[in-house]
Design an enzyme around this catalytic site. Structure first.
Site, mmCIF file in Angstrom:
data_model
loop_
_atom_site.group_PDB
_atom_site.id
_atom_site.type_symbol
_atom_site.label_atom_id
_atom_site.label_comp_id
_atom_site.label_asym_id
_atom_site.label_seq_id
_atom_site.Cartn_x
_atom_site.Cartn_y
_atom_site.Cartn_z
ATOM 1 N N ASP A 190 -53.472 -0.699 -11.339
ATOM 2 C CA ASP A 190 -52.411 -1.204 -10.472
ATOM 3 C C ASP A 190 -53.160 -1.518 -9.191
ATOM 4 O O ASP A 190 -53.540 -0.597 -8.454
ATOM 5 C CB ASP A 190 -51.338 -0.136 -10.233
ATOM 6 N N HIS A 191 -53.411 -2.770 -8.932
ATOM 7 C CA HIS A 191 -54.382 -3.069 -7.867
ATOM 8 C C HIS A 191 -53.899 -2.619 -6.488
ATOM 9 O O HIS A 191 -54.678 -2.461 -5.575
ATOM 10 C CB HIS A 191 -54.807 -4.547 -7.876
ATOM 11 N N HIS A 253 -46.240 -1.807 -8.654
ATOM 12 C CA HIS A 253 -46.706 -1.670 -7.269
ATOM 13 C C HIS A 253 -45.712 -0.911 -6.373
ATOM 14 O O HIS A 253 -46.094 -0.037 -5.602
ATOM 15 C CB HIS A 253 -46.948 -3.044 -6.636
#
Ligand code: BG6
Length: 515
Positions: A190-191, A253
């Site tokens: 999950d950047h 996010h």
């Protein structure tokens, strides 16, 4: 297991990085530049190799030229000289592969063994699947069948979101992966968790006596999390129209950021201790009990034609590869409650959308009002204290307090004191992907999502999607370039709150003190 603080300085152990989807956008924009930055900073020594894998035929030279172009365009370090470049790019190889053909994996294994012998790499292999998720299962299976997982070192799988479309499909995918990889070998990206300021939330909270004692329902009135984007769906209409904002940003996010804000302090800074605390937050989210509750607490919207900075913008339904009668949401806002002792009664308002006026990721913590009777007789009301964490594109924090206006007898004015991390000369913040690749290679899974987090987040989101599914056309529209549907303001107004301005859209009466 290593303490994560000590991992900071660790050089990545010798490994081969396989990038599946090596000719794609993610590799070009993020992965090659991240690997170069790690190399420049000495976090990758000479015992590494990158094998780019994709269907397209490409010679070694062409591939290395692609890598060069990507670094020139997207990396925060520029290539300094030819010697340095040659030394770096010698570690890059390309293999054209039909991912369904086992023979190709055997060839890949032979190439890998040659490369490992050349750079003295001890059989550690990291498989980064920058591919469409429907391929994750079959590629994993073929990696095993093709003999790629029989080397002496560790084997890790790094995969991009989305992890499934709902809980059921995510479970199916997870079962497929588990036939080949153990949970501790799977690194789900999950950047947002790789972003410097998201990681900083933990430090701000747990390393400051100022905040931790106040971090609860006794002192906090509400928390607002905004992930706004100015872009529309661009060329991703095909994917986005099946996904929508809830699945594209909400399930991952936004809920991940919420866990970072709401979690208890972990007993130790070990990955599993931190992830245990995060999943407890997800388990404490109050599920919406009915479609009526969803309607009351969740706003969905879709952008209609509009304009921004004098430029006219298409509506979502006019975008490429989007159904002209689509009811997919490009915006959602929700009031979320975390049912535990710390947070009972504190609303978390979350919102995200495309084609909003500014690009920003921010968390606003609004503290409860002081007893204002002390200041009775004043002609103004006191502003609540705020702590604002700016994640992106500006990085930093500011606090808003009340102070006496200098020179006045007793006039109180709001004052914002800002620490602007991204304004500091010389701070060149690492990209999320640098951190994440480095962590995965070091076996630190702290900032990757564990299966129980993914599953719990889907269970929460699925209820919203199911309620929307009962009445698909019940969606508000908002002009592209605006702040979304009015109902999102009403969501807070019902509780006596309002969205605070974000991204430096400063309120008139606040005095700013900037670092
Ligand atoms: C991705 C979403 O995960 O995050 C995109 O799929 C979105 O739709 C992007 O644009 C936003 O990321 P960032 O880092 O630019 O805020």
């Amino acid at each position: 297991m290593a303490d994560i603080q000590n991992l900071e300085s660790l050089q990545t152990p010798g490994a081969v990085f396989f990038i599946f989807g090596a000719t794609g956008d993610l590799a070009r924009r993020k992965l090659f530049p991240a690997i170069y930055s790690l190399y420049k900073e000495g976090k990758l020594a000479e015992d590494f190799a990158v094998i780019g894998v994709a269907r397209r035929p490409r010679s070694q030279e062409e591939f290395r030229d692609d890598v060069h172009r990507s670094i020139e365009e997207f990396c925060r370090y520029k290539v300094e000289d030819a010697t340095n470049w040659t030394q770096f790019v010698e570690h890059f190889f390309y293999k054209s592969l039909d991912i369904n053909n086992i023979d190709g994996y055997h060839e890949l294994r032979d190439l890998t063994e040659t490369v490992e012998a050349r750079f003295e790499i001890p059989g550690n292999r990291l498989f980064y699947l920058a591919l469409s998720p429907e391929l994750f299962g079959s590629v994993s299976y073929n990696l095993q069948k093709g003999g790629m997982l029989s080397s002496a070192g560790w084997h890790r799988l790094v995969i991009e979101k989305p992890f499934g479309y709902d809980l059921l499909s995510a479970q199916k995918l997870n079962e497929e992966l588990n036939q080949v990889f153990k949970e501790e070998e799977i690194y789900r990206i999950d950047h947002y968790l790789g972003k410097e300021m998201v990681q900083n939330i933990e430090v701000i909270r747990f390393a400051n006596a100022f905040f931790e004692p106040l971090w609860n329902n006794k002192h906090i009135a509400n928390i607002q999390i905004t992930l706004s984007e100015t872009v529309g769906v661009e060329e991703r209409g095909g994917y986005y129209d099946h996904s929508g904002a809830l699945r594209d940003m909400g399930q991952n996010h936004m809920l991940q950021m919420l866990t970072m804000i709401a979690m208890e302090a972990p007993s130790r800074l070990f990955p599993e201790d931190i992830r245990d605390e995060k999943v407890k937050v997800l388990r404490s989210l109050r599920p919406y009990a009915s479609a009526a509750e969803v309607k009351e607490n969740v706003v969905r919207g879709q952008y209609a034609p509009g304009e921004s900075r004098g430029k006219s913008l298409l509506g979502y339904r006019q975008e490429d590869k989007v159904a002209p009668d689509s009811n997919t949401e490009t915006y959602f806002a929700a009031k979320v409650l975390v049912d535990n002792f710390r947070w009972a009664g504190v609303p978390f308002y979350i919102r995200t959308g495309k084609r909003l006026p500014v690009k920003t990721t921010e968390v606003v913590v609004e503290f409860k009002q002081m007893p204002t009777n002390v200041y009775l007789g004043q002609k103004h009301t006191l502003e609540p204290n705020l702590l604002v964490i700016r994640v992106n594109p500006m990085e930093g924090i500011y606090i808003k307090i009340n102070a006496k206006k200098p020179g006045s007898e007793s006039k109180i004015e709001p004052l914002a004191m800002e620490f602007c991390q991204s304004c500091q000369v010389g701070i060149n913040s690492p990209e999320a992907y640098e951190r994440l690749i480095h962590d995965a290679a070091n076996g630190d899974s702290t900032y990757f999502t564990r299966w129980d987090e993914v599953a719990t987040a889907w269970a929460f989101v699925d209820r919203i999607a199911a309620a929307w599914g009962q009445n698909p056309s019940d969606i508000s529209s908002y002009p592209a370039g605006s702040w979304g549907p009015e109902e999102a303001d009403e969501l807070l107004a019902k509780d006596g709150f309002h969205w605070w301005p974000v991204n430096g859209q400063e309120e008139d009466d606040v005095v700013w003190i900037k670092s």
